[in-house]
Scaffold this active site. Structure first.
Site, PDB file in Angstrom:
ATOM      1  N   ASP A 109       0.871  -1.179   0.000  1.00 21.53           N
ATOM      2  CA  ASP A 109       0.000   0.000   0.000  1.00 21.53           C
ATOM      3  C   ASP A 109       0.906   1.228   0.000  1.00 21.53           C
ATOM      4  O   ASP A 109       1.615   1.491   0.974  1.00 21.53           O
ATOM      5  CB  ASP A 109      -0.900  -0.021   1.252  1.00 21.53           C
ATOM      6  CG  ASP A 109      -2.221   0.677   1.026  1.00 21.53           C
ATOM      7  OD1 ASP A 109      -2.209   1.739   0.370  1.00 21.53           O
ATOM      8  OD2 ASP A 109      -3.258   0.165   1.499  1.00 21.53           O
ATOM      9  N   ASP A 217      -2.582   4.820  -2.782  1.00 23.23           N
ATOM     10  CA  ASP A 217      -3.575   5.556  -2.005  1.00 23.23           C
ATOM     11  C   ASP A 217      -3.855   6.923  -2.637  1.00 23.23           C
ATOM     12  O   ASP A 217      -2.911   7.656  -2.965  1.00 23.23           O
ATOM     13  CB  ASP A 217      -3.002   5.748  -0.591  1.00 23.23           C
ATOM     14  CG  ASP A 217      -4.010   6.296   0.394  1.00 23.23           C
ATOM     15  OD1 ASP A 217      -4.909   5.548   0.787  1.00 23.23           O
ATOM     16  OD2 ASP A 217      -3.882   7.477   0.783  1.00 23.23           O
ATOM     17  N   GLU A 275      -5.959   4.266  -6.332  1.00 19.58           N
ATOM     18  CA  GLU A 275      -7.243   4.659  -5.735  1.00 19.58           C
ATOM     19  C   GLU A 275      -7.597   6.041  -6.284  1.00 19.58           C
ATOM     20  O   GLU A 275      -6.803   6.964  -6.199  1.00 19.58           O
ATOM     21  CB  GLU A 275      -7.094   4.709  -4.208  1.00 19.58           C
ATOM     22  CG  GLU A 275      -8.436   4.839  -3.517  1.00 19.58           C
ATOM     23  CD  GLU A 275      -8.314   5.345  -2.080  1.00 19.58           C
ATOM     24  OE1 GLU A 275      -9.228   5.085  -1.298  1.00 19.58           O
ATOM     25  OE2 GLU A 275      -7.325   6.022  -1.747  1.00 19.58           O
ATOM     26  N   HIS A 351     -11.398  -1.272   3.464  1.00 20.48           N
ATOM     27  CA  HIS A 351     -11.358  -0.801   4.857  1.00 20.48           C
ATOM     28  C   HIS A 351     -12.022   0.561   5.045  1.00 20.48           C
ATOM     29  O   HIS A 351     -12.080   1.060   6.160  1.00 20.48           O
ATOM     30  CB  HIS A 351      -9.895  -0.728   5.306  1.00 20.48           C
ATOM     31  CG  HIS A 351      -9.117   0.275   4.500  1.00 20.48           C
ATOM     32  ND1 HIS A 351      -8.835   0.084   3.165  1.00 20.48           N
ATOM     33  CD2 HIS A 351      -8.616   1.479   4.817  1.00 20.48           C
ATOM     34  CE1 HIS A 351      -8.189   1.135   2.708  1.00 20.48           C
ATOM     35  NE2 HIS A 351      -8.034   1.994   3.685  1.00 20.48           N
ATOM     36  N   ASP A 352     -12.485   1.181   3.956  1.00 23.07           N
ATOM     37  CA  ASP A 352     -13.121   2.501   4.058  1.00 23.07           C
ATOM     38  C   ASP A 352     -14.624   2.434   3.864  1.00 23.07           C
ATOM     39  O   ASP A 352     -15.266   3.486   3.730  1.00 23.07           O
ATOM     40  CB  ASP A 352     -12.556   3.433   2.976  1.00 23.07           C
ATOM     41  CG  ASP A 352     -11.108   3.795   3.232  1.00 23.07           C
ATOM     42  OD1 ASP A 352     -10.694   3.796   4.402  1.00 23.07           O
ATOM     43  OD2 ASP A 352     -10.393   4.082   2.249  1.00 23.07           O
TER      44      ASP A 352
HETATM   45  C1  NOJ Z   1      -7.594   6.432   1.456  1.00 22.05           C
HETATM   46  C2  NOJ Z   1      -7.424   5.334   2.448  1.00 22.05           C
HETATM   47  O1  NOJ Z   1      -7.992   4.176   1.945  1.00 22.05           O
HETATM   48  C3  NOJ Z   1      -8.055   5.802   3.732  1.00 22.05           C
HETATM   49  O2  NOJ Z   1      -8.154   4.786   4.691  1.00 22.05           O
HETATM   50  C4  NOJ Z   1      -7.256   6.962   4.244  1.00 22.05           C
HETATM   51  O3  NOJ Z   1      -7.885   7.519   5.360  1.00 22.05           O
HETATM   52  C5  NOJ Z   1      -7.100   8.050   3.178  1.00 22.05           C
HETATM   53  N1  NOJ Z   1      -6.814   7.527   1.873  1.00 22.05           N
HETATM   54  C6  NOJ Z   1      -5.976   8.952   3.542  1.00 22.05           C
HETATM   55  O4  NOJ Z   1      -4.762   8.264   3.378  1.00 22.05           O
END
Ligand code: NOJ
Length: 598
Positions: A109, A217, A275, A351-352
């Site tokens: 990651d 990310d 992402e 995870h989000d």
């Molecule tokens: C995306 C990540 O998936 C998330 O968990 C994080 O809070 C934000 N980017 C900031 O890095």
């Protein structure tokens, strides 16, 4: 939408791969890390056979690097060392060895839009205006209003933080720095070539250590519009506004990605997934993932996981939606990638986001397993690289509504709850709908420990040790052990259904991974049905029919689809007993798969 889009895509290992995302804090704690009750790298190593058996090819670990853990490791203070709570670099070496021995790979990651405010780069940057790394971050002088009061350089709002502005004041050097997520996550200044080189160096470090690729990310936020213009006002009741128009897919994004590709990635055999929140424009998307573009292999597009957001707002909002939107969104991107030779990532959890069975289906005891299987059938029969999030293969669901918001651990939930308490002191408890927002959408739902067994702490950590995050109360019935040994003449557990689905996806990869796509049947209603057609002449074709509702529905087999046989479904082991022509009846949350003429 009923025209067939045939596939010309070139085969590649990373297209066929099944990626499994591990959120290490919540995966399995062996006690080898420095904090009891936290998952650790040894825990991942212990489960490699489980993952192999499931059908996983690549393991992506959310960040395990040194970090103050303000945002659970997405605030990195050293990209080349491991946070002791997870283990050591040697543990990672062993993990990579264990993966390779099983023909699997490791995905890192990469969080390089921002660092932690404790990273040596930022400590230097904030030390003085003339510091060597001052320009590695985004510093701006203040503005002043008509009364001479100091103001941030613009009106962008912060994404996760309690503060409202995306700019944080530094008393010492009398300037603001940009930190889009929280004040402890300052954004790097990618305009500075030294920053880009330092990032390239991090990539090389991990590739040379045996990693096979990166999940990047919020990679589309690395280039911001110069001059940092004010965002349009979408909510006049607050001073700060979402500024994504100016910080997502900014002017130099493609240049920076091509640079990474030319200088680093092209020298290795890698998989890359970026992402990319806030982006819906097809041209912009294809610029990143088009086969000839030399940027990234694929991206995470957010449309499906944003289905219940108020358009234009950040995550913690609730917006009503219809199952037809699932069809519309998936069809759009299946067609786009086939049409323009790009590549999809298939995912509905990470995870989000809340658990998918709670979000898209019905997570009550009567329908949880059926909903989880429906979503599995959908994902395993769509074109793209498939991403499974830990616990998704067990049909894990959201925390129960009785859990008080005060028990949530995530920074986004905590800050949101604080803000809403401050805004609505007159309506304690519910705070004008804030509580249901957290119950449905908090990131905490995906972060509860994986439920391995019915033993203490769901087998996540030793009895007598307190897990860092509460275990979901349903672990006595929803757990891997129970699903692994599940024996029934009639039915498969969710885990067994996933194993079978992933195996079948590989057996029929020309169709499911690489094949063409055609939406079939009437649009509208709760049924989403599509046909997949093998690449090349004379191949197979399958039809997937999914009932996204808790009611019985009738679905008319379209005349142009010549069904040959129904092969599998979500209700039981046997092939569905359905007509090949005319009307078929689907039960609540039922999904079926049939073969048809190509
Ligand atoms: C995306 C990540 O998936 C998330 O968990 C994080 O809070 C934000 N980017 C900031 O890095």
């Amino acid at each position: 939408m009923t025209t067939t889009i045939h596939s010309n895509t070139q085969p590649a290992w990373w297209k066929e791969a099944v990626v499994y995302q591990i959120y290490p804090a919540s995966f399995l704690s062996t006690g080898s890390g420095s904090i009891p009750g936290w998952g650790d790298i040894r825990g991942v190593i212990n489960k490699l056979d489980y993952l192999k058996h499931l059908g996983v090819d690549i393991v992506w670990l959310s960040p395990i690097f040194n970090s103050p853990q303000v945002d659970m490791g997405y605030d990195i203070s050293d990209y080349k060392d491991i946070d002791p709570r997870y283990g050591s670099l040697e543990d990672v070496d062993d993990l990579i060895k264990g993966l390779k021995a099983r023909g699997m790979r490791f995905m890192v990651d990469l969080v390089v839009n921002h660092t932690s405010d404790q990273h040596a780069w930022f400590l230097n940057s904030r030390s003085s205006k003339s510091a060597a790394k001052r320009d590695w971050y985004i510093w701006q002088p203040p503005k002043y209003d008509t009364e001479g009061k100091r103001k941030p350089p613009n009106n962008w709002s912060m994404i996760l933080g309690e503060a409202n502005s995306a700019w944080t004041w530094d008393e010492e050097t009398q300037e603001y720095y940009l930190a889009l997520f929280t004040p402890e996550q300052p954004d790097l200044n990618w305009r500075n070539p030294e920053v880009r080189e330092a990032v390239h160096d991090v990539l090389r470090f991990w590739l040379d250590r045996g990693a096979s690729g990166f999940r990047m990310d919020v990679i589309n936020l690395i280039s911001k519009v110069e001059g940092y213009p004010d965002a349009e006002v979408v909510d006049p009741s607050v001073p700060y506004q979402p500024g994504q128009k100016y910080f997502a897919n900014g002017p130099h994004l493609h240049e920076y990605l091509q640079d990474i590709n030319a200088k680093v990635l092209s020298h290795y055999d890698t998989i890359t997934v970026g992402e990319m929140p806030f982006v819906h424009d097809e041209t912009e998307i294809i610029k990143v993932v088009g086969a000839t573009r030399k940027e990234l292999n694929m991206i995470f597009i957010f449309d499906l996981v944003d289905i219940d957001n108020i358009p234009g707002s950040f995550r913690l909002t609730l917006h009503p939606w219809q199952p037809t939107e699932i069809r519309r969104i998936i069809t759009k991107y299946q067609r786009l990638m086939l049409d323009k030779d790009g590549w999809n990532s298939i995912f509905i959890e990470n995870h989000d986001n809340p658990r998918s069975v709670s979000r898209y289906c019905d997570d009550s005891d009567a329908f949880r397993a059926l909903g989880a299987k429906l979503l599995c059938l959908m994902q395993t029969t769509l074109a793209g690289t498939l991403y499974v999030y830990q616990g998704e293969e067990l049909g894990m669901r959201n925390l129960r509504p009785e859990v008080a918001p005060e028990q949530y651990k995530d920074i986004e939930s905590i800050n949101y709850w604080r803000k809403m308490n401050a805004l609505h002191p007159d309506s304690p408890g519910d705070l004008k709908g804030a509580r249901p927002v957290l119950q449905r959408k908090a990131r905490d739902h995906a972060r509860t420990p994986v439920q391995w067994s019915a033993e203490a702490n769901a087998g996540f950590c030793a009895e007598g040790t307190e897990p860092w995050m509460m275990v979901n109360t349903d672990y006595h019935t929803v757990n891997a052990e129970a699903q692994r040994v599940y024996e029934s003449e009639e039915d498969l557990s969710v885990l067994q259904f996933w194993q079978r689905g992933l195996a079948s996806r590989k057996d029929h990869r020309d169709c499911f991974v690489y094949g063409g796509f055609e939406g079939v049947g009437e649009e509208g209603g709760s049924v989403f049905a599509y046909k997949r057609i093998s690449r090349g002449a004379g191949g197979e074709a399958f039809v997937t029919v999914l009932n996204f509702s808790g009611g019985e529905v009738e679905w008319m087999v379209p005349e142009r689809v010549r069904m040959e046989k129904w092969v599998t479904g979500t209700y039981g082991k046997k092939a569905p007993d359905l007509a090949l022509e005319g009307t078929v009846k689907l039960r609540p949350w039922e999904g079926v798969l049939g073969m048809c003429a190509a």
